[in-house]
Motif scaffolding. Structure first.
Motif, PDB file in Angstrom:
ATOM      1  N   ARG A   1       0.492  -1.741   0.028  1.00 31.35           N
ATOM      2  CA  ARG A   1      -0.212  -0.069  -0.365  1.00 31.35           C
ATOM      3  C   ARG A   1       0.778   1.174   0.294  1.00 31.35           C
ATOM      4  NH1 ARG A   1      -5.185   1.561   1.095  1.00 31.35           N
ATOM      5  NH2 ARG A   1      -5.772   3.730   2.074  1.00 31.35           N
ATOM      6  N   TRP A   2       1.927   1.059   0.946  1.00 32.53           N
ATOM      7  CA  TRP A   2       2.868   2.391   0.870  1.00 32.53           C
ATOM      8  C   TRP A   2       4.090   3.312   0.260  1.00 32.53           C
ATOM      9  CZ3 TRP A   2       1.313   1.244   6.566  1.00 32.53           C
ATOM     10  CH2 TRP A   2      -0.212   2.104   6.961  1.00 32.53           C
ATOM     11  N   THR A   3       4.817   1.665  -0.629  1.00 32.53           N
ATOM     12  CA  THR A   3       5.830   1.551  -0.991  1.00 32.53           C
ATOM     13  C   THR A   3       5.848   3.217  -2.034  1.00 32.53           C
ATOM     14  OG1 THR A   3       6.497  -0.527  -0.738  1.00 32.53           O
ATOM     15  CG2 THR A   3       7.746   0.794  -1.992  1.00 32.53           C
ATOM     16  N   ALA A   4       4.519   3.218  -2.117  1.00 31.85           N
ATOM     17  CA  ALA A   4       5.145   4.133  -3.595  1.00 31.85           C
ATOM     18  C   ALA A   4       4.909   5.712  -3.224  1.00 31.85           C
ATOM     19  CB  ALA A   4       4.145   3.971  -4.738  1.00 31.85           C
ATOM     20  N   VAL A   5       4.566   6.018  -1.908  1.00 33.62           N
ATOM     21  CA  VAL A   5       4.347   7.090  -1.415  1.00 33.62           C
ATOM     22  C   VAL A   5       5.647   6.819  -0.048  1.00 33.62           C
ATOM     23  CG1 VAL A   5       2.567   7.723  -1.949  1.00 33.62           C
ATOM     24  CG2 VAL A   5       2.601   6.476   0.138  1.00 33.62           C
ATOM     25  N   THR A   6       6.301   5.720   0.253  1.00 31.16           N
ATOM     26  CA  THR A   6       7.707   6.570   1.240  1.00 31.16           C
ATOM     27  C   THR A   6       8.792   5.105   1.051  1.00 31.16           C
ATOM     28  OG1 THR A   6       7.324   6.899   4.282  1.00 31.16           O
ATOM     29  CG2 THR A   6       5.682   4.765   2.573  1.00 31.16           C
ATOM     30  N   ASP A   7       9.692   5.887   1.805  1.00 29.48           N
ATOM     31  CA  ASP A   7      10.594   4.786   1.553  1.00 29.48           C
ATOM     32  C   ASP A   7      10.596   4.147   2.607  1.00 29.48           C
ATOM     33  OD1 ASP A   7      11.647   6.744   2.849  1.00 29.48           O
ATOM     34  OD2 ASP A   7      13.643   7.107   2.552  1.00 29.48           O
ATOM     35  N   ASP A   8       9.766   3.951   3.837  1.00 27.46           N
ATOM     36  CA  ASP A   8       9.612   3.344   5.035  1.00 27.46           C
ATOM     37  C   ASP A   8       8.313   3.125   5.246  1.00 27.46           C
ATOM     38  OD1 ASP A   8      10.398   2.576   7.534  1.00 27.46           O
ATOM     39  OD2 ASP A   8      11.535   3.852   8.219  1.00 27.46           O
ATOM     40  N   PRO A   9       7.645   2.073   4.824  1.00 23.33           N
ATOM     41  CA  PRO A   9       6.955   1.517   4.978  1.00 23.33           C
ATOM     42  C   PRO A   9       6.210   1.127   6.064  1.00 23.33           C
ATOM     43  CG  PRO A   9       7.093   0.233   3.503  1.00 23.33           C
ATOM     44  CD  PRO A   9       8.171   1.431   3.385  1.00 23.33           C
ATOM     45  N   GLY A  10       7.024  -0.031   7.146  1.00 20.28           N
ATOM     46  CA  GLY A  10       7.012  -0.310   8.393  1.00 20.28           C
ATOM     47  C   GLY A  10       7.731   0.465   9.194  1.00 20.28           C
ATOM     48  N   ARG A  11       7.591   1.815   9.147  1.00 22.09           N
ATOM     49  CA  ARG A  11       8.059   3.011  10.165  1.00 22.09           C
ATOM     50  C   ARG A  11       5.861   3.312  10.248  1.00 22.09           C
ATOM     51  NH1 ARG A  11       9.432   5.959  14.188  1.00 22.09           N
ATOM     52  NH2 ARG A  11       8.636   8.979  13.908  1.00 22.09           N
ATOM     53  N   ARG A  12       5.539   3.271   9.299  1.00 17.18           N
ATOM     54  CA  ARG A  12       4.234   3.865   9.548  1.00 17.18           C
ATOM     55  C   ARG A  12       3.281   2.527  10.248  1.00 17.18           C
ATOM     56  NH1 ARG A  12       2.406   6.485   3.897  1.00 17.18           N
ATOM     57  NH2 ARG A  12       0.452   7.067   4.645  1.00 17.18           N
ATOM     58  N   LEU A  13       3.749   1.847   9.282  1.00 20.05           N
ATOM     59  CA  LEU A  13       2.624   0.560  10.534  1.00 20.05           C
ATOM     60  C   LEU A  13       2.915   0.618  11.981  1.00 20.05           C
ATOM     61  CD1 LEU A  13       1.267  -1.622  10.390  1.00 20.05           C
ATOM     62  CD2 LEU A  13       3.179  -3.178   9.870  1.00 20.05           C
ATOM     63  N   GLU A  14       4.195   1.247  11.894  1.00 23.87           N
ATOM     64  CA  GLU A  14       4.790   0.893  13.489  1.00 23.87           C
ATOM     65  C   GLU A  14       3.952   1.872  14.260  1.00 23.87           C
ATOM     66  OE1 GLU A  14       8.685   1.301  13.149  1.00 23.87           O
ATOM     67  OE2 GLU A  14       8.679  -0.932  12.874  1.00 23.87           O
ATOM     68  N   VAL A  15       3.789   3.173  13.821  1.00 24.63           N
ATOM     69  CA  VAL A  15       3.146   4.199  14.531  1.00 24.63           C
ATOM     70  C   VAL A  15       2.128   4.283  14.061  1.00 24.63           C
ATOM     71  CG1 VAL A  15       2.872   7.338  13.503  1.00 24.63           C
ATOM     72  CG2 VAL A  15       5.300   6.331  13.425  1.00 24.63           C
ATOM     73  N   ALA A  16       1.792   3.789  13.158  1.00 24.25           N
ATOM     74  CA  ALA A  16      -0.037   3.057  13.439  1.00 24.25           C
ATOM     75  C   ALA A  16      -0.400   2.109  14.064  1.00 24.25           C
ATOM     76  CB  ALA A  16      -0.795   2.697  12.686  1.00 24.25           C
ATOM     77  N   LEU A  17      -0.150   1.436  14.785  1.00 27.10           N
ATOM     78  CA  LEU A  17      -0.260   0.177  15.677  1.00 27.10           C
ATOM     79  C   LEU A  17       0.789   1.163  16.445  1.00 27.10           C
ATOM     80  CD1 LEU A  17       1.580  -2.574  14.094  1.00 27.10           C
ATOM     81  CD2 LEU A  17      -0.983  -2.593  14.723  1.00 27.10           C
ATOM     82  N   ALA A  18       1.206   1.994  17.252  1.00 29.84           N
ATOM     83  CA  ALA A  18       1.280   2.688  18.021  1.00 29.84           C
ATOM     84  C   ALA A  18       0.081   3.416  18.399  1.00 29.84           C
ATOM     85  CB  ALA A  18       2.276   3.515  18.457  1.00 29.84           C
ATOM     86  N   SER A  19      -0.306   4.134  17.615  1.00 25.05           N
ATOM     87  CA  SER A  19      -1.572   5.452  17.904  1.00 25.05           C
ATOM     88  C   SER A  19      -3.162   4.375  18.864  1.00 25.05           C
ATOM     89  CB  SER A  19      -1.669   5.710  17.215  1.00 25.05           C
ATOM     90  OG  SER A  19      -2.377   5.316  15.620  1.00 25.05           O
TER      91      SER A  19
END
Length: 387
Positions: free
Chosen positions: A358-376
């Motif tokens: 979902r996010w590779t095309a818009v960010t070079d770090d989709p893993g961090r986006r997932l971690e931030v989302a899970l944290a919230s």
């Protein structure tokens, strides 16, 4: 889109209090239904479904907006009449029981709405979508109220018995702007608890002192009035018109807000800058990241319910003695949408694979986006780790 988001909030709230309850558009828009749901969310009592259905029977006349006509309006609309009344004043609405007097006022209202739509059709479509009902006040009981609305009873506008269609049109710009702001405030990031501690704004014209929320609402209303004033060139205005003063006051309030924009949440800052003709770049992904391992599993918390709007945004509610409601950002909403509704867990591997796609095309770090989302989601007890 904004109206759908607002309806979604109220539908979710009703379902949290009374599982299985579904609100029609008419019920979800009704000012007193929204008032009753708001009271329940604030912990002021249980949700009274019988009261909601009783007020839904309030008879109205169509003047381009539903106008309260029922002789029971004084009783059924007690909350907004009480809230906006000056001290010691008992405001009464005009109704069909007042015969020709009500009919005459209804005609002025209808003419005013047509005038509004003819002078500023785009503004009318925008603002009137947030006005579900209008009540006309008996002039001898209004206590000097020209027009009024309240965030506690959103969706209803009260106006003094009008003499001119332009008075109705201006009142609907003014109060319609407030009604739209009320909808924005419950569906977007505008203000938070810190707003109560911000210094007050003092107006130069009356030296009234306003808290931040009232200041922002006033700026939004004066900005809309200033735009409408440009469309009213050559139109004879009412004696209490704010249109000649709107641009100056909008500029004064706007300058103060810009100096205090660090106290505003992102969507409020965006609107402030947008109406000033500036662009605001979207902020980068922010927030604490959750430490996750490949063998972790997460599930939706059993007390959580969620709904998705037509725009794709997600609002979630947590069941409890006093339910809580949260709007999720796009990333957190995507994560919740991946979790099985039956509460069964899903592994990090599956979430990570989806995030990369979902996010590779818009960010070079989709893993961090997932971690931030899970944290919230973990912080707000919307999801829980099960292994």
């Amino acid at each position: 889109m904004l109206v759908d988001e607002r309806r979604t909030v109220y539908r979710l709230a009703a379902d949290l209090f009374a599982p299985g309850t579904e609100l029609s558009d008419n019920l979800a828009d009704h000012p007193i239904v929204r008032y009753e749901i708001g009271r329940a969310l604030a912990g002021a009592g249980e949700l009274d479904l019988a009261r909601m259905h009783e007020v839904a029977g309030l008879r109205v006349c169509d003047a381009g907006i539903a106008v309260a006509a029922d002789p029971r309006s004084g009783f059924l609309l007690e909350a907004p009449l009480r809230i906006i009344a000056p001290p010691g004043v008992a405001i009464e609405p005009l109704t069909e029981a007042d015969g020709d007097r009500f009919s005459a006022a209804l005609q002025v209202v209808a003419d005013g709405i047509r005038l509004f739509r003819s002078l500023a059709p785009v503004t009318a479509d925008d603002l009137l979508a947030h006005v579900s009902m209008l009540a006309v006040l008996k002039r001898e009981t209004s206590g000097g109220v020209v027009s009024a609305s309240s965030r506690y009873v959103p969706g209803i506008v009260l106006i003094d018995e009008p003499s001119l269609p332009i008075e109705v049109a201006e009142a609907l710009v003014h109060e319609g702007a407030h009604e739209k702001f009320f909808d924005l405030a419950i569906t977007h990031e505008f203000l938070d608890a810190r707003a109560e501690d911000v210094e007050f704004f003092e107006t130069s014209w009356s030296h009234a002192r306003w808290p931040l929320e009232q200041t922002f609402a006033a700026w939004h209303a004066y900005s809309c009035l200033a735009q409408f004033a440009q469309a009213c060139a050559g139109v004879e205005l009412g004696p209490d018109s704010l249109l000649p003063k709107a641009q100056e006051r909008a500029a004064e309030i706007g300058a103060w807000l810009l100096a205090h924009e660090h106290e505003l949440r992102p969507d409020a800052r965006w609107l402030l800058r947008a109406l000033a003709g500036e662009t605001v770049a979207p902020s980068a992904v922010e927030g604490d990241a959750a430490e996750i391992e490949v063998d972790f599993h997460f599930r939706l918390h059993p007390d959580v319910r969620w709904r998705r709007t037509e725009s794709g945004r997600m609002v979630v509610g947590r069941v409890g003695q006093w339910p809580e409601i949260f709007w999720l950002d796009a990333d957190a909403g995507w994560v919740v949408g991946q979790l099985p509704a039956d509460g069964s867990p899903i592994g990090v591997g599956g979430l990570t694979t989806g995030a990369i796609g979902r996010w590779t095309a818009v960010t070079d770090d989709p893993g961090r986006r997932l971690e931030v989302a899970l944290a919230s989601l973990l912080t707000n007890s919307i999801v829980e780790r099960v292994s």
